[in-house]
Design a protein around this motif. Structure first.
Motif, mmCIF file in Angstrom:
data_model
loop_
_atom_site.group_PDB
_atom_site.id
_atom_site.type_symbol
_atom_site.label_atom_id
_atom_site.label_comp_id
_atom_site.label_asym_id
_atom_site.label_seq_id
_atom_site.Cartn_x
_atom_site.Cartn_y
_atom_site.Cartn_z
ATOM 1 N N THR A 8 47.753 45.445 37.073
ATOM 2 C CA THR A 8 48.231 44.993 36.039
ATOM 3 C C THR A 8 47.966 43.683 35.746
ATOM 4 N N LEU A 9 48.071 42.746 36.776
ATOM 5 C CA LEU A 9 47.542 41.334 36.709
ATOM 6 C C LEU A 9 46.245 41.180 36.301
ATOM 7 N N PHE A 10 45.514 42.096 37.207
ATOM 8 C CA PHE A 10 43.893 42.106 37.077
ATOM 9 C C PHE A 10 43.557 42.380 35.554
ATOM 10 N N LEU A 11 43.966 43.262 35.035
ATOM 11 C CA LEU A 11 43.837 43.847 33.347
ATOM 12 C C LEU A 11 44.294 42.737 32.674
ATOM 13 N N LYS A 12 45.518 42.202 32.805
ATOM 14 C CA LYS A 12 45.864 41.125 32.071
ATOM 15 C C LYS A 12 44.850 39.775 32.070
ATOM 16 N N GLU A 13 44.602 39.441 33.155
ATOM 17 C CA GLU A 13 43.514 38.140 33.408
ATOM 18 C C GLU A 13 42.439 38.508 32.556
ATOM 19 N N TRP A 14 41.829 39.787 32.890
ATOM 20 C CA TRP A 14 40.521 40.153 32.367
ATOM 21 C C TRP A 14 40.386 40.088 30.716
ATOM 22 N N ARG A 15 41.688 40.580 30.208
ATOM 23 C CA ARG A 15 41.803 40.469 28.697
ATOM 24 C C ARG A 15 42.010 39.148 28.311
ATOM 25 N N GLU A 16 42.632 38.219 28.796
ATOM 26 C CA GLU A 16 42.751 36.970 28.574
ATOM 27 C C GLU A 16 41.556 36.209 28.374
ATOM 28 N N ILE A 17 40.599 36.454 29.550
ATOM 29 C CA ILE A 17 39.261 35.702 29.524
ATOM 30 C C ILE A 17 38.354 36.219 28.362
ATOM 31 N N VAL A 18 38.317 37.694 28.110
ATOM 32 C CA VAL A 18 37.387 38.211 27.118
ATOM 33 C C VAL A 18 37.975 37.770 25.839
ATOM 34 N N ARG A 19 39.040 37.617 25.522
ATOM 35 C CA ARG A 19 39.762 37.405 24.175
ATOM 36 C C ARG A 19 39.535 35.847 23.634
ATOM 37 N N ASP A 20 39.778 34.896 24.658
ATOM 38 C CA ASP A 20 39.813 33.631 24.374
ATOM 39 C C ASP A 20 38.526 33.062 24.349
ATOM 40 N N ARG A 21 38.121 32.462 23.277
ATOM 41 C CA ARG A 21 36.518 32.127 23.092
ATOM 42 C C ARG A 21 36.145 30.949 24.182
ATOM 43 N N VAL A 22 37.035 30.058 24.465
ATOM 44 C CA VAL A 22 36.742 28.941 25.476
ATOM 45 C C VAL A 22 36.464 29.694 26.943
ATOM 46 N N PHE A 23 37.326 30.347 27.181
ATOM 47 C CA PHE A 23 37.278 31.139 28.590
ATOM 48 C C PHE A 23 36.037 32.191 28.587
ATOM 49 N N PHE A 24 35.833 32.703 27.407
ATOM 50 C CA PHE A 24 34.824 33.513 27.322
ATOM 51 C C PHE A 24 33.478 32.733 27.682
ATOM 52 N N LEU A 25 33.296 31.670 27.157
ATOM 53 C CA LEU A 25 31.934 30.734 27.109
ATOM 54 C C LEU A 25 32.179 30.191 28.456
ATOM 55 N N LEU A 26 33.055 29.768 29.133
ATOM 56 C CA LEU A 26 33.049 29.216 30.674
ATOM 57 C C LEU A 26 32.808 30.427 31.512
ATOM 58 N N ALA A 27 33.282 31.453 31.273
ATOM 59 C CA ALA A 27 32.886 32.893 32.299
ATOM 60 C C ALA A 27 31.650 33.334 31.921
ATOM 61 N N PHE A 28 30.807 33.383 31.016
ATOM 62 C CA PHE A 28 29.662 34.302 30.899
ATOM 63 C C PHE A 28 28.515 33.352 30.279
ATOM 64 N N ILE A 29 28.814 32.254 29.581
ATOM 65 C CA ILE A 29 27.717 31.701 28.860
ATOM 66 C C ILE A 29 27.334 30.708 29.562
ATOM 67 N N MET A 30 28.303 29.531 30.086
ATOM 68 C CA MET A 30 28.146 28.458 30.672
ATOM 69 C C MET A 30 27.227 28.340 31.968
ATOM 70 N N PRO A 31 27.563 29.350 32.882
ATOM 71 C CA PRO A 31 26.462 29.590 34.235
ATOM 72 C C PRO A 31 24.786 29.732 33.687
ATOM 73 N N VAL A 32 24.935 30.734 32.585
ATOM 74 C CA VAL A 32 23.496 30.961 32.265
ATOM 75 C C VAL A 32 22.902 29.810 31.593
#
Length: 384
Positions: A8-32
């Motif tokens: 449950t915590l795993f899914l909650k953290e995943w949804r927060e990362i995907v929904r938040d634009r800043v965290f989405f950029l930090l997670a997927f765009i910034m490394p590339v």
């Protein structure tokens, strides 16, 4: 430990990362983005050096000497100069890096068997580059000297060119470059950029995700729930480790397919070592987040803890063996040096478990130590 709560915590953290634009950029765009931008910006190949010639002799031999540089793949010929003032102006403007000055009576002095001094004016603004340029100039000058001596022995004494070459250069040094035969800097830089990016991005992402809950107050839900410290730790870290592992694979594809870096090692070994490494870096972010209360302080501390070891003590720019004793000791205390050994070894040398098992072991121990420290420091209570 309740696996359902961890999920449950795993899914909650995943949804927060995907929904938040800043965290989405930090997670997927910034490394590339870092990989691509730094990959082009950190190209350290010294080629296409702009240079010009001030020929004050205007003879056949002076033109032949200049052609040794003009025909070299390391230099980009920009033409002949009318005088020294023009050469000085172009050097100051940054349009030239080298000016060759061939003196008057060049051909006449050579035919009279006199020593001739050629002046090379180098732009010393970039000290780490100018040493390489000076080495190219010296090597081409030696080749020109050898060619001239062979020509004179052939013309004046009737020697065969092969015999004349042996007399001019009785000892021939043959240099072979191993692992990076083309001496392309991007082949070395691209693997190290994977190390650098995966040191910074996962740590920043993890640290901010925890501190954000403190700032918004949602951390009190965890304090009041039946979730244990270990479950919360796993629920927070596992999504970030998974995302960072995927990013490592993406960066590997960019390094090999886009930048053309050769990969000679075992993919399985590289994958396992990378998972252990990102576990270290995510744990660093989690540990920092348990010690601070604001996102600004978490970001600042994490960036310093991640970037300084990754740049200064990893061997990315200067081999660790060349560092002073104190710096070399510091290098052995941080994960980047060990993972840099792994990426450089797997990409360029084809090494694997047999030679790099100790580096993976250190990373595993380091990750376990950080996880234990995070578990001990994190408390399910409000700090006064």
């Amino acid at each position: 430990m309740n696996l359902q709560r961890v999920t449950t915590l795993f899914l909650k953290e995943w949804r927060e990362i995907v929904r938040d634009r800043v965290f989405f950029l930090l997670a997927f765009i910034m490394p590339v983005a870092w990989m691509v931008v730094f990959g082009y910006g950190m190209n350290m190949d010294t080629v296409n050096i702009p240079f010009a010639v001030l020929d004050q002799d205007h003879s056949a031999m002076s033109r032949e000497y200049a052609n040794h540089y003009i025909d070299s793949r390391y230099f980009s010929f920009k033409g002949y100069l009318p005088d020294t003032h023009e050469g000085d102006r172009l050097l100051r403007a940054g349009k030239l890096r080298l000016v060759l000055v061939i003196p008057p009576r060049f051909e006449q002095d050579l035919k009279s068997r006199k020593t001739v001094a050629i002046q090379s004016l180098l732009d010393g603004t970039f000290a780490y580059r100018v040493r390489g340029i000076a080495g190219y100039v010296d090597a081409i000058n030696r080749d020109a000297n050898s060619a001239l001596q062979v020509q004179q022995l052939t013309e004046h004494f009737g020697m065969p060119p092969s015999r004349a070459q042996v007399m001019v250069q009785p000892i021939h040094l043959e240099v072979r470059y191993l692992f990076n035969q083309a001496l392309r800097s991007i082949w070395s830089v691209a693997p190290s950029l994977i190390m650098f990016t995966m040191m910074v991005a996962p740590a920043v992402l993890t640290s901010l995700s925890v501190v954000r809950e403190k700032e918004t107050g949602s951390i009190y839900n965890i304090y009041a729930s039946t979730v244990t410290r270990a479950e919360y730790l796993l629920g927070k870290l596992l999504p970030n480790i998974m995302i960072s592992t995927v990013n490592t694979v993406v960066l590997w594809l960019i390094a090999t397919l886009h930048f053309g870096a050769p990969f000679k090692g075992s993919l399985l070994f590289f994958f396992v070592a990378s998972v252990v490494y990102v576990s270290c870096t995510c744990s660093i972010g989690f540990l920092v987040s348990t010690l601070v209360r604001t996102q600004g302080s978490a970001l600042l501390i994490t960036v310093i803890l991640a970037i300084v070891p990754a740049v200064q003590f990893s061997g990315m720019f200067t081999p660790v063996a060349f560092l002073p004793d104190s710096s070399r000791l510091l290098a052995h205390l941080f994960p980047p040096m060990y993972y840099n050994n792994i990426v450089q070894g797997t990409f360029l040398k084809g090494t694997g478990w047999a030679l790099l098992w100790s580096d993976v072991l250190f990373l595993a121990v380091y990750a376990a130590g950080l996880l234990l420290a995070s578990y001990v420091v994190f408390r399910k209570r409000t700090r006064s």
